[in-house]
Design an enzyme around this catalytic site. Structure first.
Site, mmCIF file in Angstrom:
data_model
loop_
_atom_site.group_PDB
_atom_site.id
_atom_site.type_symbol
_atom_site.label_atom_id
_atom_site.label_comp_id
_atom_site.label_asym_id
_atom_site.label_seq_id
_atom_site.Cartn_x
_atom_site.Cartn_y
_atom_site.Cartn_z
ATOM 1 N N ARG A 168 0.836 -1.211 0.000
ATOM 2 C CA ARG A 168 0.000 0.000 0.000
ATOM 3 C C ARG A 168 0.868 1.258 0.000
ATOM 4 O O ARG A 168 0.557 2.244 0.647
ATOM 5 C CB ARG A 168 -0.959 0.019 1.198
ATOM 6 C CG ARG A 168 -1.859 -1.186 1.317
ATOM 7 C CD ARG A 168 -2.839 -1.301 0.148
ATOM 8 N NE ARG A 168 -3.718 -2.454 0.364
ATOM 9 C CZ ARG A 168 -3.438 -3.675 -0.064
ATOM 10 N NH1 ARG A 168 -2.310 -3.901 -0.736
ATOM 11 N NH2 ARG A 168 -4.261 -4.669 0.159
ATOM 12 N N SER A 242 -11.192 -0.030 3.202
ATOM 13 C CA SER A 242 -10.370 -0.490 4.323
ATOM 14 C C SER A 242 -9.550 0.679 4.844
ATOM 15 O O SER A 242 -8.762 1.270 4.104
ATOM 16 C CB SER A 242 -9.443 -1.621 3.878
ATOM 17 O OG SER A 242 -10.200 -2.738 3.449
ATOM 18 N N GLU A 338 -4.613 3.734 6.062
ATOM 19 C CA GLU A 338 -4.315 3.713 4.643
ATOM 20 C C GLU A 338 -4.559 5.058 3.966
ATOM 21 O O GLU A 338 -3.754 5.505 3.157
ATOM 22 C CB GLU A 338 -5.161 2.642 3.938
ATOM 23 C CG GLU A 338 -4.659 1.226 4.099
ATOM 24 C CD GLU A 338 -5.326 0.265 3.124
ATOM 25 O OE1 GLU A 338 -5.749 0.727 2.040
ATOM 26 O OE2 GLU A 338 -5.430 -0.918 3.444
#
Length: 344
Positions: A168, A242, A338
């Site tokens: 990520r 998420s 994130e």
């Protein structure tokens, strides 16, 4: 089109971020060509102001009003640019909807991205985050991209090595953060395709459908069904998908955790470390379905923070901090968000 037609002042961003957070941009422009981009960034009214490149707004927390120029990526188009004996090379504009692009590649007979179906956002944002799901990351099929350097005004090409992809993560979230507008991305999709269905949820979904040898479209359909059951639709309830990365811990730290929590889901990494399931940690810390003011963890998936209505960036940050503190207190594990926090 002239610059005055492009540049807008004091623009609401509420509908341009999937968390539906109220915020405004001092200046805003949607650009779909190099000429438009050059005209905007050269405009003296925005000279010296901070800039932010906006894709689909799905990996973003607007912590407050943005005091500079928001550039909305509107570069479109998609095509097969070449092929060789082993692969097809497919290019898409940075403003293309990611899921629509994935489905188009499958319908055209160019598989490889099916496990990344229904991820919200744009093609141009995919390399920034190195999006991933159900056993693969975008970097696996990335070939190259074309971006505009907002500091120099030059067009720059990046190959996979230049992008420094991580979990990520990428160059565009680190040293290159805020400097580049990604105009187009090219993917290398293999002609010798094999389904990637070893992820437990995907295997169960296909098994329930009685599909032993799925086609690429069937894998995509299965993942779409899973995601729709587990994750809220941003059109119905504000969310950024998420919200926390799955933490990676050293082998010895995992061994200590496993002794106390034997059902802890874990995924071995090549270097011997273990990736833990952030959603499981959050749920065990009591946050599934729990809310703090207008922001809470989704009832069907604790990994997702949702806006129950009227939330601002400060509410998201407060809930995120509270979740992280409780997971840290119970497990000694640090969660990392994130999404990117912007403004405020």
């Amino acid at each position: 089109m002239t610059t005055p037609d492009l540049l807008q002042q004091d623009v609401a961003l509420d509908a341009l971020n999937t968390l539906r957070l109220a915020a405004r941009a001092a200046w805003f422009a949607a650009v779909d060509s190099a000429d438009q981009l050059r005209a905007v960034i050269d405009d003296p009214r925005v000279a010296g102001l901070p800039r932010f490149v906006l894709g689909g707004g799905s990996n973003l927390v607007l912590a407050g009003d943005f005091p500079g120029l928001v550039l909305k990526v509107a570069f479109h188009g998609k095509s097969r640019v070449q092929e060789d004996a082993d692969a097809f090379y497919i290019r898409a504009g940075g403003g293309e909807n990611w899921h629509d692009f994935v489905r188009w590649t499958l319908e055209m007979g160019w598989p490889g991205l099916e496990n990344l179906s229904l991820i919200p956002g744009t093609v141009g944002a995919a390399p920034v985050q190195n999006i991933g799901a159900y056993g693969i990351e975008m970097a696996e099929h990335f070939y190259s991209l074309r971006a505009y350097d907002l500091e120099t005004g030059k067009t720059v090409g990046f190959d996979k090595r230049d992008c420094h992809f991580g979990y990520r993560d990428s160059f565009f979230k680190q040293a290159g953060a805020g400097r580049y507008l990604i105009a187009a991305v090219t993917f290398r999709l293999p002609k010798q395709w094999q389904p990637r269905t070893n992820y437990a949820d995907v295997a169960r979904e296909l098994d329930a459908l009685g599909i032993a040898q799925p086609t690429p479209l069937q894998v995509s359909d299965a993942i779409i069904a899973i995601r729709r059951r587990k994750l809220p639709d941003p059109a119905e309830i504000g969310n950024a998908g998420s919200f926390f990365k799955n933490p990676v811990v050293p082998a010895e730290a995992y061994a200590r955790l496993a002794a106390d929590f034997p059902t802890l889901p874990h995924y071995p990494q090549p270097d011997g470390s273990q990736k833990l399931a952030a959603g499981w940690l959050i749920e065990q810390a009591g946050w599934k379905g729990k809310r703090l003011g207008p922001v809470g963890c989704y009832a069907n998936q604790a990994l997702v923070l949702v806006n129950h209505g009227g939330a601002r960036g400060s509410d998201v940050r407060a809930t995120s901090d509270a979740v992280r503190a409780d997971v840290r207190a119970r497990f000694g594990v640090e969660l990392e968000p994130e999404p990117v926090f912007v403004g405020g």
